[in-house]
Motif scaffolding. Structure first.
Motif, PDB file in Angstrom:
ATOM      1  N   PRO A 180       0.791  -1.031  -0.134  1.00 36.96           N
ATOM      2  CA  PRO A 180       0.232   0.381  -0.139  1.00 36.96           C
ATOM      3  C   PRO A 180       1.127   1.287  -0.393  1.00 36.96           C
ATOM      4  CG  PRO A 180      -0.879  -1.729   1.622  1.00 36.96           C
ATOM      5  CD  PRO A 180       0.796  -2.311   1.206  1.00 36.96           C
ATOM      6  N   ALA A 181      -0.239   2.062  -0.443  1.00 38.45           N
ATOM      7  CA  ALA A 181       1.310   3.750  -0.938  1.00 38.45           C
ATOM      8  C   ALA A 181       1.320   4.246   0.421  1.00 38.45           C
ATOM      9  CB  ALA A 181       0.005   4.489  -1.981  1.00 38.45           C
ATOM     10  N   ALA A 182       0.952   4.040   0.997  1.00 38.96           N
ATOM     11  CA  ALA A 182       1.217   5.267   2.800  1.00 38.96           C
ATOM     12  C   ALA A 182       2.366   3.746   3.323  1.00 38.96           C
ATOM     13  CB  ALA A 182      -0.192   4.851   3.444  1.00 38.96           C
ATOM     14  N   VAL A 183       2.410   3.444   3.070  1.00 38.95           N
ATOM     15  CA  VAL A 183       3.358   1.618   3.992  1.00 38.95           C
ATOM     16  C   VAL A 183       5.169   2.400   2.971  1.00 38.95           C
ATOM     17  CG1 VAL A 183       4.411  -0.158   4.319  1.00 38.95           C
ATOM     18  CG2 VAL A 183       1.418   0.328   4.406  1.00 38.95           C
ATOM     19  N   PHE A 184       4.928   2.056   1.443  1.00 33.89           N
ATOM     20  CA  PHE A 184       5.966   1.820   0.719  1.00 33.89           C
ATOM     21  C   PHE A 184       6.517   3.073   0.868  1.00 33.89           C
ATOM     22  CE2 PHE A 184       7.499   3.388  -3.493  1.00 33.89           C
ATOM     23  CZ  PHE A 184       7.959   1.962  -3.866  1.00 33.89           C
ATOM     24  N   PHE A 185       6.058   4.436   0.485  1.00 36.45           N
ATOM     25  CA  PHE A 185       6.534   5.551   0.935  1.00 36.45           C
ATOM     26  C   PHE A 185       6.419   5.961   2.261  1.00 36.45           C
ATOM     27  CE2 PHE A 185       4.649   6.285  -2.804  1.00 36.45           C
ATOM     28  CZ  PHE A 185       5.318   7.424  -3.435  1.00 36.45           C
ATOM     29  N   SER A 186       6.483   5.672   3.743  1.00 39.06           N
ATOM     30  CA  SER A 186       6.805   5.627   4.476  1.00 39.06           C
ATOM     31  C   SER A 186       7.680   4.599   5.631  1.00 39.06           C
ATOM     32  CB  SER A 186       5.802   5.765   5.706  1.00 39.06           C
ATOM     33  OG  SER A 186       5.420   4.415   5.881  1.00 39.06           O
ATOM     34  N   ALA A 187       7.615   3.450   4.386  1.00 44.42           N
ATOM     35  CA  ALA A 187       8.099   2.396   5.225  1.00 44.42           C
ATOM     36  C   ALA A 187       9.250   1.534   4.618  1.00 44.42           C
ATOM     37  CB  ALA A 187       7.786   2.094   6.560  1.00 44.42           C
ATOM     38  N   PRO A 188       9.642   1.569   3.076  1.00 42.43           N
ATOM     39  CA  PRO A 188      10.383   0.908   2.400  1.00 42.43           C
ATOM     40  C   PRO A 188      11.260   0.374   2.850  1.00 42.43           C
ATOM     41  CG  PRO A 188      10.797   3.632   2.275  1.00 42.43           C
ATOM     42  CD  PRO A 188      10.890   3.799   3.572  1.00 42.43           C
TER      43      PRO A 188
END
Lengths: 257, 310
Positions: free
Chosen positions: A235-243
């Motif tokens: 999910p985008a939120a996770v991708f950008f905050s916690a790659p």
């Protein structure tokens, strides 16, 4: 709603591998952005999903892509049916050489869509159909008085929304979009993005983009490719905050592009 | 010191040998082009000048529309020859155009790249065969075939006829028209095809509604260029068409096209002063028609380039 599952997909052009062992499940009714540096196989992955890759003579595809459980690379697959269910919005609009009206009516006409064949008032039904999809693409108000003009006369931003109306007119379940705003001015790009946000209520939208900010603005889910490998998808939120992956971090921070 | 020294250096180099060679290239290029253009004009004026005496004797309507060709009596009605040329050319186009369109569509839209390359190579060879050889094949194969056909249909014919001329001419222009048509179809951008296919159109629907629509001007130009080429073709037609100065009324009648008239007679009957002028006037007609068709075709070909760009 068609559900897409990609299993062990490998694509190569001649002897040059482009995608290596992709396994991916596409979430429904979301905007899924495929991102990655140029030449990483984004467009190839996108075009593999409605077999537009077939147009390239040297291409070879192994593995499978399941659409509601049916492998679209099965030789028995009817490609025209597949493409009707999985619509494609190209990078540049390329209006068909006909009027604005006919551009939208083209898809329904060749597929003999129910509205046209069933209802006795064919012409009237077609008119309301065209209006419906032009409204859906946010173009109706600008073109309603000149539907019979050649589509080539529209501005490129309008042409791209016409292309969107054209895709919507075949009533697909999934929309594939290949950098749909890259040829557009900022205002037109914004219009197209707005339409996408509205459309995800009813469609799964898979979008290739090389603009990270666009992915941030639009996407619910991110697929990150690097040199033909699927590095990370979440999910985008996770991708950008916690790659998780180092390459992802480097890409997000702009170290590789 | 540096900047001004540099400037000095550049100026002195340019005024040396490079500058002269550059000027020479420019001037000689222009000269050649002017000569070539002037040549067309010179030929035209030459023909006009040589044909002029004829119009002191006969009226334009007699010249174009009279069927009496009697050089001895100073009667030079070109009508049978004009009809001969036009009908043999039209016949050839009626045979060739459907074949060419079909072949070009197949090669451009359906065939694989390798097959297309091989086919284009063969077509180029066909297009390069000297027309005498087509004429020979016509005499050996087509003329007997037409004679046989005529017999079947109950008309007496030697085989040397309008039909034989049309067939030979068709075979000759087919590779030419296919070649241009394929070129025109390949000018239609692939992403446009992709758009139609992505909407679920079949290949044929894509061809019919999108590719042909986009390419129609260019294809028309291909046909017109083919017509111009067939119109002026001399040797092969002359060998099979029979060369009788009469207006043909059936496919099995002999005909006598303008180029054949000129090729067969020029330099022969120089004792009749106006004969020379009459043949020149025939050449003038040929040149005008072929020139007009070629220009029209190139004009329309240019147009398709524009629409593809937009």
């Amino acid at each position: 709603m068609a559900h897409i599952q990609i299993q062990q997909l490998r694509v190569s052009y001649g002897s040059l591998p482009v995608l290596n062992d992709i396994n991916l499940e596409i979430p429904d009714r979301q905007i899924v952005a495929i991102i990655g540096p140029s030449g990483c196989g984004k467009t190839t992955l996108l075009k593999s999903m409605n077999r537009l890759l077939d147009l390239n003579e040297d291409v070879s595809v192994t593995g499978s892509i399941l659409l509601d459980g049916v492998n679209i690379y099965d030789p028995a697959m009817d490609v025209t049916c597949l493409r009707k269910r999985v619509g494609f919005l190209p990078q540049r609009p390329y209006p068909l050489p006909m009027s604005i009206f006919e551009n939208v009516a083209f898809g329904p006409r060749i597929h003999g869509l129910s509205v046209l064949s069933a209802g006795g008032g064919g012409k009237q039904a077609e008119k309301s159909l065209v209006e419906h999809y032009l409204r859906l693409a946010g173009l109706w108000d600008e073109v309603k008085d000149r539907l019979d003009e050649p589509a080539a006369k529209l501005s490129i931003g309008q042409q791209q929304r016409l292309a969107l109306a054209r895709v919507l007119s075949i009533e697909p379940e999934v929309i594939l979009a290949d950098e749909p705003t890259s040829a557009l001015d900022p205002v037109s790009a914004k219009l197209v993005e707005t339409q996408f946000k509205l459309l995800k209520e009813n469609y799964t939208i898979i979008l290739v983009t090389h603009i990270l900010r666009q992915a941030r603005r639009l996407a619910d889910y991110i697929v990150f490719l690097y040199m033909g490998d699927l590095i990370e998808h979440k999910p985008a939120a996770v991708f950008f905050s916690a790659p998780d992956d180092e390459k992802t971090k480097a890409y997000i921070s702009g170290e590789i592009s | 010191m540096m900047p001004s020294g540099n400037k000095q250096f550049i100026i002195s180099r340019l005024s040396g040998g490079r500058r002269i060679r550059e000027a020479l290239a420019l001037v000689s290029g222009r000269l050649v082009l002017i000569l070539i253009n002037a040549l067309a004009l010179l030929i035209f004026c030459g023909l006009l000048w040589k044909a002029a005496p004829l119009f002191g004797i006969i009226s334009v309507s007699d010249w174009l529309f009279s069927s009496s060709w009697h050089p001895m009596k100073n009667q030079f009605g070109l009508f049978p020859f004009i009809v001969g040329t036009v009908s043999v050319t039209l016949l050839a186009m009626i045979i060739a155009v459907p074949v060419c369109l079909g072949a070009a569509i197949y090669l451009s839209e359906y065939a694989g790249r390798r097959f297309r390359e091989i086919a284009r190579w063969l077509i180029d060879i066909l297009a390069g065969i000297p027309s005498v050889i087509y004429g020979l094949c016509g005499v050996l194969v087509i003329v007997p075939f037409v004679a046989f056909l005529g017999e079947l249909m109950g008309s007496t014919t030697t085989g040397y006829s309008l039909l034989a001329g049309g067939l030979v001419l068709a075979v000759m222009v087919i590779p030419f028209i296919i070649s241009i048509s394929v070129e025109v179809l390949r000018m239609v951008p692939d992403p446009l095809r992709e758009c139609a296919l992505a909407l679920g159109a079949t290949r044929w629907e894509t061809v019919k509604y999108v590719v042909l629509k986009k390419a129609k001007r260019g294809l028309l130009a291909a046909v017109v260029l083919g017509f111009a080429r067939a119109f002026g073709e001399t040797m092969a037609v002359l060998m099979v068409v029979g060369n009788v100065a009469q207006v043909p009324v059936s496919l099995f009648d002999p005909a006598y096209p303008l180029p054949a008239l000129i090729a067969n007679n020029y330099g022969e009957v120089m004792s009749i002063p106006l004969y020379d002028a009459a043949l020149m006037s025939a050449a003038l007609i040929l040149m005008l028609v072929v020139g007009a068709f070629s220009l029209t075709a190139h004009y329309t070909l240019l147009k398709i380039g524009e629409t593809v760009d937009s």
